[in-house]
Design an enzyme around this catalytic site. Structure first.
Site, PDB file in Angstrom:
ATOM      1  N   GLU A   1     -10.307 -13.659  21.382  1.00 12.85           N
ATOM      2  CA  GLU A   1      -8.873 -13.492  21.678  1.00 12.85           C
ATOM      3  C   GLU A   1      -8.666 -12.934  23.084  1.00 12.85           C
ATOM      4  O   GLU A   1      -8.030 -11.883  23.263  1.00 12.85           O
ATOM      5  CB  GLU A   1      -8.227 -12.574  20.642  1.00 12.85           C
ATOM      6  CG  GLU A   1      -8.254 -13.148  19.245  1.00 12.85           C
ATOM      7  CD  GLU A   1      -7.451 -12.334  18.230  1.00 12.85           C
ATOM      8  OE1 GLU A   1      -7.359 -11.119  18.385  1.00 12.85           O
ATOM      9  OE2 GLU A   1      -6.912 -12.931  17.287  1.00 12.85           O
TER      10      GLU A   1
ATOM     11  N   GLU B   1     -10.232 -18.292  13.041  1.00 10.82           N
ATOM     12  CA  GLU B   1      -9.643 -17.155  12.330  1.00 10.82           C
ATOM     13  C   GLU B   1      -8.301 -17.559  11.759  1.00 10.82           C
ATOM     14  O   GLU B   1      -7.473 -18.143  12.468  1.00 10.82           O
ATOM     15  CB  GLU B   1      -9.376 -15.981  13.280  1.00 10.82           C
ATOM     16  CG  GLU B   1     -10.506 -15.040  13.445  1.00 10.82           C
ATOM     17  CD  GLU B   1     -10.110 -13.774  14.182  1.00 10.82           C
ATOM     18  OE1 GLU B   1      -9.055 -13.188  13.867  1.00 10.82           O
ATOM     19  OE2 GLU B   1     -10.881 -13.393  15.073  1.00 10.82           O
TER      20      GLU B   1
HETATM   21  C1  BG6 Z   1      -7.794 -10.858  15.111  1.00 11.71           C
HETATM   22  C2  BG6 Z   1      -9.115 -10.245  15.468  1.00 11.71           C
HETATM   23  O1  BG6 Z   1      -6.836 -10.308  15.949  1.00 11.71           O
HETATM   24  O2  BG6 Z   1      -7.233 -10.620  13.885  1.00 11.71           O
HETATM   25  C3  BG6 Z   1      -9.882  -9.660  14.318  1.00 11.71           C
HETATM   26  O3  BG6 Z   1      -9.924 -11.130  16.193  1.00 11.71           O
HETATM   27  C4  BG6 Z   1      -8.915  -9.020  13.360  1.00 11.71           C
HETATM   28  O4  BG6 Z   1     -10.858  -8.801  14.818  1.00 11.71           O
HETATM   29  C5  BG6 Z   1      -7.966 -10.084  12.823  1.00 11.71           C
HETATM   30  O5  BG6 Z   1      -9.511  -8.304  12.337  1.00 11.71           O
HETATM   31  C6  BG6 Z   1      -6.987  -9.586  11.790  1.00 11.71           C
HETATM   32  O6  BG6 Z   1      -6.312  -8.483  12.279  1.00 11.71           O
HETATM   33  P1  BG6 Z   1      -6.261  -7.101  11.488  1.00 11.71           P
HETATM   34  O7  BG6 Z   1      -5.622  -6.161  12.403  1.00 11.71           O
HETATM   35  O8  BG6 Z   1      -5.498  -7.374  10.265  1.00 11.71           O
HETATM   36  O9  BG6 Z   1      -7.682  -6.743  11.205  1.00 11.71           O
END
Ligand code: BG6
Length: 478
Positions: free
Chosen positions: A183, A377
């Site tokens: 990201e 993701e």
């Molecule tokens: C992304 C990141 O922003 O979202 C992850 O690459 C992160 O590391 C994921 O865990 C989900 O966000 P969060 O804050 O719910 O863990």
């Protein structure tokens, strides 16, 4: 229900990051990194987005959930066996830079750290799972933050080059899919995690941010070239936080504003990493904000030569924008801001749920870049309940994932080339923005709680069996 036909060889799997699963934060000579000094709990997000963080551990005041995380460091065999049971083709993970170079500026890598990932990759291959490796996922060595000022210091490029050369050489026969910075564009909103420094109140936030991005672009291009030289046939991508921007209405002023936000937040970094040059729109922005980057001889050539093979993206939400938004309700909790979209529901953490936005986004990205896209993701952070008999009925997660996978199916039919899907947090882990365990994403439940208690026992959730069926049928059984 409509059946989707995903391409042969579609890369189904799950995604994690070292600092959110491994634990063992002092083991194997590992050095401290940024995640190790981030406290748990809802205060974390405020710290990440505010000026002046001091990067100190204060045990009197805070807990540090990443120190033990879910103990993947010792339990990776059990976890990988569970991934294999679901039929994962790939597993996205990251290498903790501080396991390989504990302080970041050593000349020689740490053998114990290298050996750990050898064991993990071997275990994955034993089960027929291909690793997809993020080189830097919010895990910069703390020493580089404190002594060098993070990515605003050009010297860090040299340390990064040493790190990538070491891991490409070591794992050249074990890893085919790589990504440079997780990201990368999150540096705009969370510079601590992305760029390795806290913006100081008094300092001009623009110049150091863009200078740090420039250093990352050069570093990324060096990594891409080294990867291609050392591992012929490997694929290396960039990774962006993709949150497509909608205009609030058809008022041209709002449409223009949405376009500007879209270009700056979503496309700026990808434009440089995919096309190999700074986009035209940024020149006007630099001029208006008096930004003159320190670009050294050879930087632009390197960026041109080191363009990525695919775009890795995270997708959790869209963002709705209006130029003057004071009179409207802000979108509560939407990580990247904007105003509330009346057509969307939100998760328990206020992240707006928008599967159609994924289809829109994939089409936009493919129209713009025409290189393969990899959704590395996507997922739903939710509270899960363990029933008396030990079962976990996370039908809300299944619905969320089903709708997003359908959106990928539609985007593929629209002509976008999506090569894979790795659902975020395939096993429960520490949340990056809130440091909580209770914000769960997994198909696999981990008995670990916000107060640090828990046996770390793993349990299969209902979604585990559902996802297994999805992979088995290459996305036909959703
Ligand atoms: C992304 C990141 O922003 O979202 C992850 O690459 C992160 O590391 C994921 O865990 C989900 O966000 P969060 O804050 O719910 O863990």
């Amino acid at each position: 229900m409509k059946k989707y036909h995903f391409p042969e060889g579609f890369l189904w799997g799950g995604a994690t990051a070292a600092n959110q699963i491994e634990g063992g934060f002092h083991e194997g000579n590992k050095g401290l990194n940024i995640a190790d000094v981030l406290p748990g709990g809802k205060e974390r997000l405020t710290i990440l987005q505010s000026p002046g963080f001091d990067f100190q551990i204060d045990r009197e005041k805070y807990d540090y959930p990443n120190h033990e995380a879910i103990d993947f460091y010792h339990r990776y065999k059990e976890d990988i066996a569970l991934f294999a049971e679901m039929g994962f083709k790939v597993f996205r993970m990251s290498i903790a830079w501080t396991r390989i170079f504990p302080n970041g500026d050593e000349l020689e890598p740490n053998e114990e750290g290298l050996a750990f990932y050898d064991r993990v990759f071997d275990e994955l291959h034993k089960h027929g799972i291909e690793p997809v490796v993020t080189i830097s996922h919010y895990e910069m060595p703390l020493n580089l933050v404190k002594e060098y000022g993070g990515w605003r210091n050009r010297e860090v490029i040299t340390f990064f080059e040493r790190y990538v050369t070491a891991i490409f050489n070591r794992y050249k026969n074990k890893v085919k899919y790589w990504m440079t910075f997780n990201e990368i564009n999150s540096g705009f909103i969370m510079p601590i995690q992305g760029l390795g420094f806290a913006i100081q109140q008094e300092e001009d936030k623009y110049k150091p941010t863009f200078q740090a991005f420039h250093h990352q672009f050069v570093a990324s291009s060096i990594a891409v070239k080294a990867c291609h030289d050392i591992i012929p046939g490997a694929q290396i991508g960039c990774m962006i936080l993709y949150a497509p921007v909608y205009s609030y209405d058809s008022n041209p002023k709002n449409v223009m504003y949405a376009l500007q936000e879209e270009r700056m937040f979503n496309y700026f970094c990808a434009d440089v990493q995919v096309r190999g040059e700074y986009p035209a729109f940024i020149q006007r922005y630099f001029k208006e904000h008096n930004i003159e980057l320190n670009i050294q001889d050879g930087d632009l050539e390197s960026i041109k030569e080191g363009t990525v093979d695919y775009i890795g993206l995270s997708y959790y939400m869209t963002r709705t924008e209006k130029k003057e938004k004071s009179d409207l309700e802000a979108s509560e909790g939407n990580l990247i801001g904007g105003i509330k979209n009346p057509f969307l529901q939100a998760s328990d953490w206020g992240w707006e749920i928008d599967p159609e936005g994924l289809r829109i986004g994939l089409n936009q990205l493919y129209d713009r870049y025409q290189i393969p896209l990899f959704v590395v993701e996507n997922g739903l952070g939710a509270y899960d309940k363990v029933e008396k008999d030990g079962s976990i009925h996370d039908d809300y997660r299944i619905d969320y994932l089903r709708n997003h996978i359908k959106a990928i199916g539609e985007a593929n039919e629209d002509g976008a080339e999506v090569i894979g899907y790795t659902s975020w947090g395939c096993i429960d882990l520490v949340s990056a923005s809130s440091g909580e365990f209770s914000k769960r994403y997994g198909f696999i439940y981990v008995d670990k709680h916000d107060d640090g208690s828990g046996t770390l026992e793993r349990k299969r959730k209902e979604s585990f069996f559902w996802y297994k069926g999805v992979i088995e049928t290459n996305g036909e059984n959703l």
